[in-house]
Design an enzyme around this catalytic site. Structure first.
Site, short mmCIF file in Angstrom:
data_model
loop_
_atom_site.label_atom_id
_atom_site.label_comp_id
_atom_site.label_asym_id
_atom_site.label_seq_id
_atom_site.Cartn_x
_atom_site.Cartn_y
_atom_site.Cartn_z
N GLY A 105 37.87 40.27 43.52
CA GLY A 105 38.98 40.07 42.65
C GLY A 105 40.23 39.86 43.96
O GLY A 105 41.42 39.49 43.57
N LYS A 106 40.02 40.60 45.18
CA LYS A 106 40.99 40.70 46.04
C LYS A 106 42.31 41.20 45.48
O LYS A 106 43.28 40.67 45.63
CB LYS A 106 41.38 39.39 46.71
CG LYS A 106 40.04 39.01 47.73
CD LYS A 106 40.33 37.73 48.37
CE LYS A 106 38.95 37.48 49.22
NZ LYS A 106 37.87 36.99 48.33
N ARG A 107 42.37 42.24 44.60
CA ARG A 107 43.36 42.63 43.73
C ARG A 107 44.17 43.47 44.73
O ARG A 107 43.83 44.18 45.61
CB ARG A 107 42.84 43.75 42.52
CG ARG A 107 42.07 42.85 41.47
CD ARG A 107 42.77 41.61 40.84
NE ARG A 107 42.25 41.19 39.62
CZ ARG A 107 41.65 39.95 39.64
NH1 ARG A 107 41.90 39.13 40.79
NH2 ARG A 107 41.30 39.60 38.40
#
Lengths: 310, 310
Positions: A105-107
């Protein structure tokens, strides 16, 4: 805590790879699309149900030979909340088959907002006195551009719930150097991010030499991969860029330690589209994925002299 | 194209602020929680329905005085796909009231994956021959750590669908300097990111002097805010950090150009929790939010000599 659980799965399967579940409708056999469009409508809901059926068949075909899957959130978000339901159900199914789930998600955010992401993907949401997992991943990819305020909220989830994170460090894409290769007192930005990962990881060390704070380092930069491996001895790597993006088995060797540990290499399109590349019957898509996963395992592990061991 | 539409809304309302919709269950009046838990269950679904009812009441109370809202994805993701449905319905409702919607997702990836995020949040998803909006935002916050490969896929959506993006530049948090203040040939990383924003924006210029590629710059760093305003004349700023994080009206003045344009200042907790701070009846929560939004507008615009004008 940390990636011990992932490492045990890698040793058990003797396979340091992860299957990326980045489903596009054009990868899905027609018979699955038609069936789900007919049952649920030719819309975001029907498409999401088709993806779930496709994913589950892939997981069935991969669960005994591949240690982990990595669903990429973007391909689920594009089908709105129906897609997010498919993401949720895909994770649930993957875990029921004993696989490790890395949510890609590369949050990134800060403070209480980053904690909300931690709750969403690695923790459990409190509603009055009950706690319920929203997505229930084992690990999450994150972006460290915001500094410690964006990473610290994740650490308790690593320690208390046995989870991991992978921080973007040197990404696989062509333009990754625009910022990541810039020199700060002679040291590239990706090395500074690497130092930060090693530092964050001190608060979440596992028992097998690696912390719960991993890093994303692309297969397309083999020199930097080896450089970072030696500079980041306690940091487990998630390595994208093998296959479709151009990275080969020799390119990823620098990511591993002497035991064949320390990294997990992703393949998405290679596995998902194997049936199209093979030109086999569309109903054989899951077995084609399995054949490609075994080929990839062989391709990478042939370079290990003594297999993968603790 | 670009932020022209947002700018017109700001001039129309004479209000350069955005209401952050970061709903936590503890911000929501009990009568709304109880009603929805009773009707939909005391679970992720019931909580998500409560959030939607809360959001809609806030939007009703703000839509004629505030130009934009900024839902923060993390607070919806933590309620799984039920929360994402609430995000989707909140955006739909906000747009029906004529407000501009900035989805705060800080998304980042490369190539086709970034395009999937663009489709999800700013575009429309193709299912056979039909196109359907997944979330339908007007703008999306993004993280540029991956370089041009992570931003270029968004530009066609800005130009062809009249959308905008805000790239993280100098964030409002305490540790933002760990990476963002590091010097590259004497220039801080946030300035390099700023140069990249100006450069990306050239491909998506609007007619009012600002491109579709905006930047996130925190109110908590007033000097850098003014420095970046002058270094990035074509880049519209989204300014978090006012209020709860400590930024004041004078701190954000450097974000604006001589016309009172060039920036939109966010407040989340200040507006959402106004009823708790006031200690008013919980059923008055939406009007308390309105009072706080008007106070914030006054607080900021009192420093503009000639209002906000084109």
């Amino acid at each position: 805590m940390s990636f011990d659980r992932l490492i045990h799965k890698i040793v058990e399967t003797q396979n340091p790879t992860v299957a990326g579940l980045d489903p596009k409708l054009e990868y899905i056999p027609n018979y699955i699309l038609e069936k789900n469009f007919k049952e649920y409508g030719c819309n975001l809901r029907g498409a999401s149900r088709a993806i779930l059926e496709y994913n589950e068949a892939l997981i069935d075909a991969l669960c005994d030979i591949v240690p982990a899957v990595k669903p990429q959130c973007a391909y689920y978000e594009m089908f709105s909340y129906y897609g997010m339901k498919t993401l949720c159900k895909t994770i649930e199914y993957t875990k029921s088959k004993g696989m490790y789930v890395i949510i890609d998600g590369k949050r990134n955010d800060i403070g209480t907002t980053m904690e909300a992401y931690a709750v969403a993907h690695l923790g459990a949401t409190k509603v009055l006195d009950d706690e319920m997992e929203a997505f229930g991943g084992d690990a999450l990819t994150v972006n460290g551009y915001l500094g410690t305020d964006g990473i610290a909220p994740l650490i308790p989830y690593c320690n208390e719930r046995d989870k991991g994170i992978f921080v973007l460090c040197k990404t696989s894409n062509k333009s990754s150097g625009e910022l990541q290769d810039k020199l700060v007192d002679g040291k590239p930005v990706y090395r500074i991010m690497g130092d930060m990962c090693e530092n964050w990881g001190k608060a979440a060390m596992g028992s097998l030499g690696y912390s719960a704070v991993g890093a994303v380092v692309g297969a397309t930069y083999p020199e930097q991969l080896a450089e970072l491996r030696s500079a980041m001895p306690h940091t487990f790597f998630l390595v994208p860029g093998y296959g479709a993006q151009g990275g080969g088995a020799k390119d990823v060797m620098g990511a591993f330690d002497a035991k064949g540990l320390g990294a997990i290499v992703n393949s998405s399109r290679g596995i998902l589209c194997a049936w199209q590349k093979e030109g086999c019957d569309e109903r054989d898509f899951a077995q084609a994925a399995r054949r490609e996963a075994l080929r990839m395992k062989q391709d990478i592990t042939q370079h290990f002299e003594n297999g993968i061991h603790l």
